[in-house]
Design a protein around this motif. Structure first.
Motif, PDB file in Angstrom:
ATOM      1  N   GLN A  77      36.000  40.258  43.972  1.00 16.04           N
ATOM      2  CA  GLN A  77      34.626  39.927  43.589  1.00 16.04           C
ATOM      3  C   GLN A  77      34.598  38.390  43.203  1.00 16.04           C
ATOM      4  N   SER A  78      35.365  37.979  42.572  1.00 17.94           N
ATOM      5  CA  SER A  78      35.410  36.646  41.795  1.00 17.94           C
ATOM      6  C   SER A  78      35.880  35.444  42.902  1.00 17.94           C
ATOM      7  N   SER A  79      36.804  35.781  43.653  1.00 19.40           N
ATOM      8  CA  SER A  79      37.463  34.724  44.577  1.00 19.40           C
ATOM      9  C   SER A  79      36.523  34.112  45.571  1.00 19.40           C
ATOM     10  N   LYS A  80      36.902  32.888  45.941  1.00 18.70           N
ATOM     11  CA  LYS A  80      36.035  32.320  47.075  1.00 18.70           C
ATOM     12  C   LYS A  80      37.125  31.941  48.171  1.00 18.70           C
ATOM     13  N   PRO A  81      36.907  31.795  49.540  1.00 18.56           N
ATOM     14  CA  PRO A  81      37.575  31.412  50.400  1.00 18.56           C
ATOM     15  C   PRO A  81      38.337  30.136  50.204  1.00 18.56           C
ATOM     16  N   ASN A  82      39.681  30.310  50.338  1.00 22.46           N
ATOM     17  CA  ASN A  82      40.734  29.283  50.444  1.00 22.46           C
ATOM     18  C   ASN A  82      40.723  28.824  48.807  1.00 22.46           C
ATOM     19  N   ARG A  83      40.301  29.423  47.932  1.00 28.54           N
ATOM     20  CA  ARG A  83      40.505  29.223  46.388  1.00 28.54           C
ATOM     21  C   ARG A  83      41.642  30.253  45.657  1.00 28.54           C
ATOM     22  N   TYR A  84      42.239  29.613  44.915  1.00 26.85           N
ATOM     23  CA  TYR A  84      43.356  30.516  44.240  1.00 26.85           C
ATOM     24  C   TYR A  84      42.902  30.614  42.881  1.00 26.85           C
ATOM     25  N   PHE A  85      41.951  29.877  42.286  1.00 24.68           N
ATOM     26  CA  PHE A  85      41.301  29.964  41.011  1.00 24.68           C
ATOM     27  C   PHE A  85      39.925  30.289  40.761  1.00 24.68           C
ATOM     28  N   SER A  86      39.681  31.211  39.892  1.00 25.78           N
ATOM     29  CA  SER A  86      38.574  31.221  39.169  1.00 25.78           C
ATOM     30  C   SER A  86      38.114  31.188  37.760  1.00 25.78           C
ATOM     31  N   VAL A  87      37.720  30.169  37.424  1.00 21.37           N
ATOM     32  CA  VAL A  87      37.655  29.657  36.074  1.00 21.37           C
ATOM     33  C   VAL A  87      36.313  29.677  35.358  1.00 21.37           C
ATOM     34  N   LYS A  88      36.146  30.394  34.336  1.00 22.05           N
ATOM     35  CA  LYS A  88      34.952  30.354  33.567  1.00 22.05           C
ATOM     36  C   LYS A  88      35.122  30.008  32.080  1.00 22.05           C
ATOM     37  N   LYS A  89      33.924  30.087  31.246  1.00 23.48           N
ATOM     38  CA  LYS A  89      34.328  29.547  29.768  1.00 23.48           C
ATOM     39  C   LYS A  89      35.513  30.256  29.069  1.00 23.48           C
ATOM     40  N   ASN A  90      35.534  31.582  29.193  1.00 21.03           N
ATOM     41  CA  ASN A  90      36.625  32.292  28.367  1.00 21.03           C
ATOM     42  C   ASN A  90      37.616  32.919  29.256  1.00 21.03           C
ATOM     43  N   SER A  91      37.689  32.423  30.598  1.00 14.96           N
ATOM     44  CA  SER A  91      38.661  33.227  31.531  1.00 14.96           C
ATOM     45  C   SER A  91      39.207  32.391  32.424  1.00 14.96           C
ATOM     46  N   VAL A  92      40.339  32.632  32.681  1.00 16.68           N
ATOM     47  CA  VAL A  92      41.033  32.021  33.971  1.00 16.68           C
ATOM     48  C   VAL A  92      41.600  32.836  34.931  1.00 16.68           C
ATOM     49  N   LEU A  93      41.306  33.234  35.968  1.00 15.47           N
ATOM     50  CA  LEU A  93      41.738  34.283  37.042  1.00 15.47           C
ATOM     51  C   LEU A  93      42.336  33.627  38.218  1.00 15.47           C
ATOM     52  N   PHE A  94      43.826  34.149  38.666  1.00 22.70           N
ATOM     53  CA  PHE A  94      44.182  32.998  39.669  1.00 22.70           C
ATOM     54  C   PHE A  94      45.121  34.149  40.310  1.00 22.70           C
ATOM     55  N   HIS A  95      45.162  33.936  41.761  1.00 27.88           N
ATOM     56  CA  HIS A  95      46.043  34.522  42.608  1.00 27.88           C
ATOM     57  C   HIS A  95      47.368  33.792  43.149  1.00 27.88           C
ATOM     58  N   VAL A  96      48.546  34.430  42.944  1.00 30.32           N
ATOM     59  CA  VAL A  96      49.766  33.744  43.652  1.00 30.32           C
ATOM     60  C   VAL A  96      50.109  34.643  44.650  1.00 30.32           C
ATOM     61  N   PRO A  97      49.775  34.280  46.045  1.00 29.07           N
ATOM     62  CA  PRO A  97      50.141  35.308  47.112  1.00 29.07           C
ATOM     63  C   PRO A  97      51.422  35.690  47.121  1.00 29.07           C
ATOM     64  N   ASN A  98      51.630  36.964  47.229  1.00 31.87           N
ATOM     65  CA  ASN A  98      53.089  37.682  47.464  1.00 31.87           C
ATOM     66  C   ASN A  98      53.587  37.922  46.077  1.00 31.87           C
ATOM     67  N   SER A 101      52.221  41.797  42.886  1.00 29.31           N
ATOM     68  CA  SER A 101      52.141  42.296  44.510  1.00 29.31           C
ATOM     69  C   SER A 101      53.111  42.920  44.618  1.00 29.31           C
ATOM     70  N   ILE A 102      53.184  44.100  45.660  1.00 30.83           N
ATOM     71  CA  ILE A 102      54.151  44.891  46.104  1.00 30.83           C
ATOM     72  C   ILE A 102      55.431  43.951  46.591  1.00 30.83           C
ATOM     73  N   GLY A 103      56.602  44.528  45.900  1.00 30.12           N
ATOM     74  CA  GLY A 103      57.770  43.777  46.220  1.00 30.12           C
ATOM     75  C   GLY A 103      57.991  42.441  45.512  1.00 30.12           C
ATOM     76  N   ALA A 104      57.099  42.261  44.601  1.00 30.44           N
ATOM     77  CA  ALA A 104      57.230  40.775  44.050  1.00 30.44           C
ATOM     78  C   ALA A 104      58.569  40.965  42.842  1.00 30.44           C
ATOM     79  N   HIS A 105      59.200  39.762  42.860  1.00 26.64           N
ATOM     80  CA  HIS A 105      60.451  39.798  41.908  1.00 26.64           C
ATOM     81  C   HIS A 105      59.815  39.409  40.301  1.00 26.64           C
ATOM     82  N   GLU A 106      60.448  40.030  39.772  1.00 25.79           N
ATOM     83  CA  GLU A 106      60.217  39.861  38.147  1.00 25.79           C
ATOM     84  C   GLU A 106      60.367  38.301  37.853  1.00 25.79           C
ATOM     85  N   ASP A 107      61.161  37.525  38.341  1.00 25.37           N
ATOM     86  CA  ASP A 107      61.391  36.184  38.170  1.00 25.37           C
ATOM     87  C   ASP A 107      60.208  35.535  38.477  1.00 25.37           C
TER      88      ASP A 107
END
Length: 308
Positions: A51-72, A89-95
């Motif tokens: 709902q919040s993301s835009k094409p080719n963007r990895y961050f959605s920042v508002k006054k009180n929140s930071v939402l971001f996606h690291v693929p995989n 993400s499925i299969g992501a390592h804890e490190d």
């Protein structure tokens, strides 16, 4: 939060942290849940990201929140300087998941709490804190490691938390007792990589525990050294003067592109102006093609001694 899990409180950046994600790098404070500053929980963030993301963007920042996606790896949400939510993400390592928790997420939390995060390493020298800032790959951690080998102590690696005391002086709070060093740095210091865990699987950057060389005391910031790589054959140090200091501090604020959308431009100007007016700032140029960390460390110590 899953009530079936036994929670422990960890300490980093001067904050008490309770987390569903194990954070073995951090110091354990207790198993009590009193006086918690940050809560880290698992949560399904997929729909929110859609709902919040835009094409080719990895961050959605508002006054009180930071939402971001690291693929995989994961989707992360940081809110109100208090809560961090993680959707792996499925299969992501804890490190990998932990790498962004202790980096970008903590940088966002610090900004939300109006604690300045500088990108670099901080060293305790003679009862004062000195920050080494610079771009990724500049050699900040390697230079810091050389200073540790000379008997000084680490305050922070990668994210340096700076606050202003009631008397108006900048203070560096300890982060956690670990450095990150590339294979080339380990080789230069005569260290064996098999003794350490890679930061990310199959990469040649390693987590180096430094508990015995870690300062747990918050210290006044007494100097900032900007480390840059150049094509010069020699090491050069120059003071950074006047308004250029503000630019340097902004440029080396960790995740500085969050500042405007978080509504923190005025606050950031005030805190960096306070630092620029009270703390000497230097530009330290090093040759790009040679190992110079030990010489750089000696130059920093001589510069500090002259200043005192």
């Amino acid at each position: 939060m899953a009530t079936t899990l036994k929670m422990i409180i960890n300490k980093a950046f001067g904050l008490n942290i309770i987390s569903e994600v194990p954070l073995p790098e951090l110091s354990i404070v207790s198993d009590s849940i009193d006086n918690v500053d940050i809560v880290i929980e698992y949560r399904d963030l997929f729909d929110l990201w859609e709902q919040s993301s835009k094409p080719n963007r990895y961050f959605s920042v508002k006054k009180n929140s930071v939402l971001f996606h690291v693929p995989n790896v994961a989707i992360y949400l940081i809110e109100n300087g208090k809560n961090i939510y993680v959707s792996p993400s499925i299969g992501a390592h804890e490190d990998q998941i932990r790498l962004y928790l202790l980096g970008t997420c903590m940088g966002a939390i610090l900004l939300q709490r109006k604690i300045l995060p500088l990108h670099g390493s901080a060293i305790a020298i003679n009862g004062k804190a000195y920050a080494i800032v610079g771009d990724s790959g500049a050699g900040k951690s390697t230079l810091a490691s050389s200073l540790l080998n000379k008997g000084y102590q680490l305050l922070s690696d990668d994210v340096i938390p700076v606050t202003i005391s009631q008397k108006g002086f900048p203070i560096v709070t300890p982060a956690y007792p670990q450095q990150k060093l590339w294979q080339e740095s380990l080789d230069a210091f005569g260290m064996t990589s098999t003794d350490y865990r890679p930061i990310i699987e199959r990469e040649s950057k390693f987590a180096i525990p430094v508990s015995s060389k870690f300062s747990t005391e918050a210290l006044p910031l007494a100097g900032v050294f900007e480390l840059i790589k150049t094509n010069h054959d020699e090491i050069i140090i120059d003071p950074i003067l006047k308004l250029e200091r503000l630019h340097t501090l902004f440029y080396h604020t960790y995740r500085n592109f969050f500042i405007s959308d978080l509504g923190l431009r005025e606050w950031h100007f005030q805190i960096t102006a306070g630092i620029a007016n009270n703390v000497p700032i230097y530009r330290l140029q090093r040759p790009i093609d040679s190992f110079s960390a030990n010489d750089l460390a000696s130059l920093i110590l001589n510069t500090i001694k002259k200043g005192e």
